[in-house]
Design a protein around this motif. Structure first.
Motif, PDB file in Angstrom:
ATOM      1  N   VAL A  73     -13.108  56.937  18.346  1.00  0.00           N
ATOM      2  CA  VAL A  73     -11.811  55.787  18.217  1.00  0.00           C
ATOM      3  C   VAL A  73     -10.791  56.064  19.122  1.00  0.00           C
ATOM      4  O   VAL A  73     -10.347  57.532  19.050  1.00  0.00           O
ATOM      5  N   LEU A  74     -10.259  55.451  19.680  1.00  0.00           N
ATOM      6  CA  LEU A  74      -9.284  55.717  20.885  1.00  0.00           C
ATOM      7  C   LEU A  74      -7.948  54.748  20.658  1.00  0.00           C
ATOM      8  O   LEU A  74      -7.913  53.692  20.305  1.00  0.00           O
ATOM      9  N   PHE A  75      -6.581  55.536  20.409  1.00  0.00           N
ATOM     10  CA  PHE A  75      -5.521  54.869  20.054  1.00  0.00           C
ATOM     11  C   PHE A  75      -4.335  54.927  21.361  1.00  0.00           C
ATOM     12  O   PHE A  75      -4.374  56.034  21.579  1.00  0.00           O
ATOM     13  N   ILE A  76      -4.084  54.120  21.896  1.00  0.00           N
ATOM     14  CA  ILE A  76      -3.157  54.175  22.934  1.00  0.00           C
ATOM     15  C   ILE A  76      -2.237  53.070  22.835  1.00  0.00           C
ATOM     16  O   ILE A  76      -2.473  51.900  22.567  1.00  0.00           O
ATOM     17  N   ARG A  77      -0.750  53.259  23.492  1.00  0.00           N
ATOM     18  CA  ARG A  77      -0.114  52.396  23.745  1.00  0.00           C
ATOM     19  C   ARG A  77       0.682  52.473  25.188  1.00  0.00           C
ATOM     20  O   ARG A  77       1.121  53.443  25.451  1.00  0.00           O
ATOM     21  N   GLN A  78       0.452  51.282  25.998  1.00  0.00           N
ATOM     22  CA  GLN A  78       0.793  51.528  27.142  1.00  0.00           C
ATOM     23  C   GLN A  78       2.329  50.444  27.502  1.00  0.00           C
ATOM     24  O   GLN A  78       2.665  50.897  28.453  1.00  0.00           O
ATOM     25  N   THR A  79       2.353  50.019  26.387  1.00  0.00           N
ATOM     26  CA  THR A  79       3.834  48.998  26.726  1.00  0.00           C
ATOM     27  C   THR A  79       4.977  49.949  26.482  1.00  0.00           C
ATOM     28  O   THR A  79       4.904  50.795  25.527  1.00  0.00           O
ATOM     29  N   ARG A  80       6.134  49.478  26.714  1.00  0.00           N
ATOM     30  CA  ARG A  80       7.327  50.272  26.635  1.00  0.00           C
ATOM     31  C   ARG A  80       8.167  49.448  25.502  1.00  0.00           C
ATOM     32  O   ARG A  80       9.047  48.902  25.472  1.00  0.00           O
ATOM     33  N   ARG A  81       7.606  49.925  24.438  1.00  0.00           N
ATOM     34  CA  ARG A  81       8.524  49.578  23.060  1.00  0.00           C
ATOM     35  C   ARG A  81       8.288  50.544  22.033  1.00  0.00           C
ATOM     36  O   ARG A  81       7.538  51.328  21.873  1.00  0.00           O
ATOM     37  N   LYS A  82       9.536  50.505  21.356  1.00  0.00           N
ATOM     38  CA  LYS A  82       9.713  51.762  20.171  1.00  0.00           C
ATOM     39  C   LYS A  82       9.156  51.235  18.913  1.00  0.00           C
ATOM     40  O   LYS A  82       8.909  49.939  18.460  1.00  0.00           O
ATOM     41  N   PHE A  83       8.938  52.250  18.156  1.00  0.00           N
ATOM     42  CA  PHE A  83       8.166  51.964  16.808  1.00  0.00           C
ATOM     43  C   PHE A  83       9.381  52.521  15.771  1.00  0.00           C
ATOM     44  O   PHE A  83       9.658  53.549  16.000  1.00  0.00           O
ATOM     45  N   ASP A  84       9.764  51.591  14.946  1.00  0.00           N
ATOM     46  CA  ASP A  84      10.560  52.331  14.054  1.00  0.00           C
ATOM     47  C   ASP A  84      10.083  52.691  12.289  1.00  0.00           C
ATOM     48  O   ASP A  84      10.985  53.352  11.939  1.00  0.00           O
ATOM     49  N   GLY A  85       9.082  52.540  12.235  1.00  0.00           N
ATOM     50  CA  GLY A  85       8.340  52.733  10.892  1.00  0.00           C
ATOM     51  C   GLY A  85       7.494  53.994  11.001  1.00  0.00           C
ATOM     52  O   GLY A  85       7.334  54.695  12.092  1.00  0.00           O
ATOM     53  N   LYS A  86       6.635  54.059   9.869  1.00  0.00           N
ATOM     54  CA  LYS A  86       6.007  55.668   9.969  1.00  0.00           C
ATOM     55  C   LYS A  86       4.501  55.053  10.410  1.00  0.00           C
ATOM     56  O   LYS A  86       4.005  54.183   9.923  1.00  0.00           O
ATOM     57  N   GLY A  87       4.070  56.252  10.879  1.00  0.00           N
ATOM     58  CA  GLY A  87       2.566  56.080  11.463  1.00  0.00           C
ATOM     59  C   GLY A  87       2.391  54.890  12.591  1.00  0.00           C
ATOM     60  O   GLY A  87       2.137  53.758  12.155  1.00  0.00           O
ATOM     61  N   MET A  88       2.846  55.241  13.757  1.00  0.00           N
ATOM     62  CA  MET A  88       2.749  54.357  14.884  1.00  0.00           C
ATOM     63  C   MET A  88       1.451  53.832  14.955  1.00  0.00           C
ATOM     64  O   MET A  88       1.144  52.697  15.654  1.00  0.00           O
ATOM     65  N   TYR A  89       0.263  54.847  14.739  1.00  0.00           N
ATOM     66  CA  TYR A  89      -0.983  54.265  15.118  1.00  0.00           C
ATOM     67  C   TYR A  89      -1.631  54.202  13.711  1.00  0.00           C
ATOM     68  O   TYR A  89      -2.434  52.981  13.262  1.00  0.00           O
ATOM     69  N   ILE A  90      -1.470  55.021  12.589  1.00  0.00           N
ATOM     70  CA  ILE A  90      -2.198  54.869  11.291  1.00  0.00           C
ATOM     71  C   ILE A  90      -1.223  55.309  10.150  1.00  0.00           C
ATOM     72  O   ILE A  90      -0.435  56.315  10.322  1.00  0.00           O
TER      73      ILE A  90
END
Length: 394
Positions: free
Chosen positions: A133-150
Motif C-alpha cells: 500500500v502506498l500513501f503519498i501527499r503531493q498537494t501543499r496543504r497542512k494537516f492539523d490532526g493526528k495521523g496524516m495518513y492513518i
C-alpha cells in the motif's frame, strides 16, 4: 459512496442478562479495481467508505472487509477518515468472531480529513492487514490532526507499505496507532530530516519526520525501513540493512559544511560523498566546485564539471586550455591551430640555431674563463666587482 450506519437500530431478542441472540450482524464488503477521484464528502466521516456500527446494534460476527487494487485520489471528509472510516462498538464480537480489514495493492493519494486519520480511521476491535500500500501527499496543504495518513485504535499489520512525506508536512503526525504488530514497512522523509517515533502511555505509536536542531544534520536517507520488535512492541529503524538508533539520526555538522535546522550546505569549493549514514567532505582543486555560499550537497560542481571532486567535464564539454573551466564542444573550432603551429615553428627554429652555434659558444666561454684566471691577481688594481670575477673563474 459506501455508507453503512446502524447507530439508531434497537436491540432485539435479548434475555434478562442482556446477552444477544445467536443471529448477530454479518458484514461482508469488497471493493476491487476501483478508482475514486475528487470526492469531497459532505458528511462528517469517510469520503468513500463510512461504516459505523452503533452500540445498540447486535454483535458483528466474523465480518470481512476487503479493499484491493484500488486508488483513492483527492478524497476529503470534514471530520475523521478522509477516504475510509470504520467504527465498531466494544462488544462487536460474538463467539470469538472478529472484524478483519484487508487493504491490498492500493494507493492513497492526497487524502484529507479535518481531524483524525487523513486517509484511514479505524476504531478499536478490528484487525487491519496492509499489503503493498502506498500513501503519498503531493498537494501543499497542512494537516492539523493526528495521523496524516492513518489513525487506528486497532491492531495493524503492515507489509510492503510505504509512506512518502513532502516538505510541507514536516513535524506532522504520519500515523497514530495503538498497536503495530509483525510489520515491515517504509517511510520516505524529506531531504535532511529524520524519522521520529514516539510512544505514549495510551499505549500508542506515532511517527513524524522532523528536522534536527541547529548545528546538527540528519543524513540524506532515501528511504527508511521499519520493523516491529515483538518483545518491546516498538519499531526498529533500518537504512540499507543497517540498524539506525533513533537518537543517533542527528549528527554533528562535519568540517567543510554548515548546518542550519537539519539542512547541510557545503562551504565554497568543497565536495561531499555519503557512505550509508556518514558524509565525507573534501576540498576541491581551485575553481572545480561551487564557489558561492549556498552550495548544494547534491550538485557541488561548477563550470559543467562532474565526478569525484568534480574532476572531469560532463558529456559534450571539454577542458579549456587557458582555465579550469569546461567549454561546450560546439564552441571549439580549428582557428587556434594556426597560431599554435606558428608558435611551435618559431620555437623549433630558435632551438636549432642555439644548437648549431653551441661549439662557438663553448669556445667563447672557455676563453673568458682563462682570461678571468689571468687577471685574478689584478683584482684589487682593477677594482672589478668580485662577484663578476668569481663567475668568470667558475
Amino acid at each position: 459512496i459506501v455508507s453503512i450506519k446502524t447507530e439508531d437500530a434497537h436491540r432485539s431478542d435479548t434475555n434478562t442478562k442482556g446477552n444477544y441472540d445467536s443471529i448477530g450482524v454479518f458484514l461482508n464488503l469488497e471493493i476491487k479495481q476501483c478508482h475514486f477521484s475528487d470526492v469531497h464528502s459532505l458528511q462528517n466521516n469517510g469520503g468513500v467508505v463510512s461504516i459505523k456500527i452503533g452500540k445498540t446494534m447486535q454483535p458483528v460476527v466474523s465480518s470481512h472487509i476487503l479493499i484491493q487494487n484500488t486508488i483513492f485520489h483527492n478524497i476529503t471528509a470534514l471530520n475523521h477518515g478522509g477516504a475510509v472510516y470504520m467504527v465498531f462498538p466494544y462488544y462487536h464480537t460474538k463467539d470469538n468472531g472478529k472484524v478483519t480489514v484487508i487493504i491490498h495493492h492500493t494507493q492513497f493519494i492526497d487524502c484529507q480529513a479535518g481531524r483524525k486519520g487523513g486517509c484511514l480511521y479505524f476504531s478499536q476491535h478490528l484487525v487491519v492487514y496492509f499489503n503493498n500500500v502506498l500513501f503519498i501527499r503531493q498537494t501543499r496543504r497542512k494537516f492539523d490532526g493526528k495521523g496524516m495518513y492513518i489513525y487506528s485504535k486497532s491492531n495493524m499489520y503492515l507489509q510492503g507499505v510505504t509512506f512518502i512525506i513532502n516538505q510541507e508536512n514536516i513535524a506532522e503526525s504520519i500515523f497514530w496507532s495503538s498497536v503495530i504488530e509483525k510489520s515491515d514497512f517504509s517511510v520516505k522523509c524529506p531531504p535532511w530530516s529524520f524519522l521520529s517515533i514516539s510512544y505514549s502511555g495510551t499505549p500508542s505509536i506515532e511517527g513524524a519526520c522532523m528536522y534536527c536542531i541547529r548545528s546538527l544534520y540528519a543524513p540524506f536517507f532515501k528511504i527508511l525501513k521499519l520493523k516491529s520488535n515483538h518483545e518491546s512492541q516498538q519499531l526498529i529503524i533500518y537504512y540499507q540493512n543497517q540498524l539506525i538508533p533513533q537518537k543517533s539520526q542527528c549528527k554533528t555538522c562535519p568540517y567543510g559544511a554548515e548546518c542550519t535546522y537539519g539542512q547541510l550546505k557545503l562551504l565554497p569549493n568543497h565536495w561531499a560523498l555519503q557512505i550509508k549514514d556518514n558524509i565525507e567532505i573534501h576540498q576541491c582543486p581551485a575553481r572545480y566546485c561551487c564557489q558561492g555560499h549556498n552550495c548544494s550537497f547534491n550538485n557541488p560542481c561548477t563550470s559543467h564539471r562532474v565526478g569525484t571532486l568534480c574532476g572531469i567535464c560532463e558529456t559534450g564539454f571539454s577542458l579549456s586550455i587557458l582555465s579550469n573551466d569546461c567549454i561546450n564542444n560546439k564552441n571549439c573550432d580549428d582557428t587556434w591551430v594556426w597560431p599554435a603551429a606558428m608558435f611551435l615553428s618559431i620555437g623549433f627554429v630558435s632551438l636549432c640555431l642555439i644548437i648549431n652555434s653551441a661549439p662557438n659558444l663553448w669556445h667563447y666561454l672557455k676563453d673568458a674563463h682563462h682570461f678571468a684566471i689571468d687577471i685574478n691577481p689584478l683584482k684589487l688594481k682593477l677594482k672589478l666587482p668580485s662577484k663578476i670575477l668569481d663567475i668568470l673563474i667558475f
